[in-house]
Scaffold this motif. Structure first.
Motif: not given
Length: 325
Positions: A238-247, A279-287
């Protein structure tokens, strides 16, 4: 008979967002803030990756290109939308409309390919950890990114060349806030059967092939994790893939809302397009910053460097003033 460029339009009218006249200023401020957040947030990701040597890995190499693509995607759409909201001049030239559509398709496609490459990188990291450095070597990473740019450019150029051969006669009103390919095809007074055929076949392959790579990578990752289930292994995955999976979920979820679940209500489609393009490009840095420990550490180190630099500058200024006195 097919008209051959007769009464061809020189400009289009973008109806924009369905915003009441009294709320234009509020929405202008909102979208301006979102655009600045997108640009600054993604620029910060690129800067941190360049400055912190710990982030010089394939995952963050791909992430830096995704951040650049998100900045470019927002810059293609939002500034023109803000200008139209402020000036109430909704016209855009034919050349400007085609250019906006060209870069929009290009960076949307680039996002699509980069997410697939990042999924493959996560698959290798989890399923083949001992061979990760030998598989994801620098030459392969550069080749994968170059392939993403080339494929996106070829896909974009194909649809643009097919569009510019069409004629646009009387109707020049686009019921959207940017020049979308589907909206332009609806306005054409030429035969668009070839465009629709290519759109359904080539564009479908371009969309579903990367999605298949992403889906296959995560199915394989899930199979490996469930084969020997453990809390520690699950947390690491989850720590390895969590951010990418959320995006990925955010990207394909909003894309499906725009192109596959379009409703008869134009306002609902426009809202889905806002989610997809703004919205999606804006949220990516936060994720990536909130869910990623390495990014947090890199940000803390950058802030500490700035504080140390300011402290040294202040001490030097005080010392100079004391010497002068």
């Amino acid at each position: 008979m097919r008209p051959e460029n007769q009464s061809s339009v020189s400009q289009f009218l973008l109806l924009g967002l369905p915003i009441p006249p009294g709320q234009q200023g509020v929405f202008f401020t909102l979208f301006l803030g979102m655009y600045l957040t997108t640009v600054l947030g993604n620029l910060l990701i690129i800067l941190l990756i360049r400055l912190d040597s710990r982030l010089h890995t394939p995952m963050y190499f791909f992430l830096s290109h995704l951040a650049f693509s998100d900045i470019s995607l927002s810059s293609v759409i939002v500034p023109n939308m803000l200008m139209n909201m402020q000036t109430q001049q909704h016209s855009i030239s034919y050349e400007g409309c085609i250019s906006q559509m060209y870069f929009f398709i290009f960076f949307i496609g680039l996002d699509n390919f980069l997410l697939a490459v990042m999924a493959y990188d996560r698959y290798v990291a989890i399923c083949h950890p001992l061979h990760y450095t030998s598989i994801m070597r620098e030459g392969l990473c550069v080749l994968l990114v170059a392939g993403c740019w080339i494929l996106s450019c070829a896909h974009d150029l194909l649809h643009t060349l097919l569009l510019v051969r069409l004629s646009f006669c009387a109707n020049n009103i686009i019921t959207h806030f940017f020049c979308d390919l589907l909206a332009l095809l609806k306005l054409s007074c030429s035969d668009i059967s070839l465009n629709e055929l290519i759109l359904l076949t080539e564009a479908g392959i371009i969309f579903f092939l990367p999605f298949g790579v992403i889906l296959g990578s995560y199915i394989r990752i899930g199979t490996i994790i469930l084969r020997v289930p453990s809390t520690k292994r699950l947390f690491k995955a989850l720590s390895t893939c969590g951010s990418h999976l959320s995006v990925v979920l955010l990207y394909y979820g909003t894309a499906a809302g725009v192109y596959f679940f379009s409703s008869s209500s134009g306002s609902k489609d426009i809202i889905a397009s806002v989610m997809y393009t703004v919205v999606t490009p804006m949220l990516n840095p936060f994720i990536y910053s909130l869910r990623n420990r390495d990014m947090k550490q890199a940000l803390e180190m950058c802030v500490n460097r700035v504080n140390v630099f300011n402290w040294k500058s202040l001490n030097s200024h005080v010392a100079v003033r004391s010497t002068v006195r």
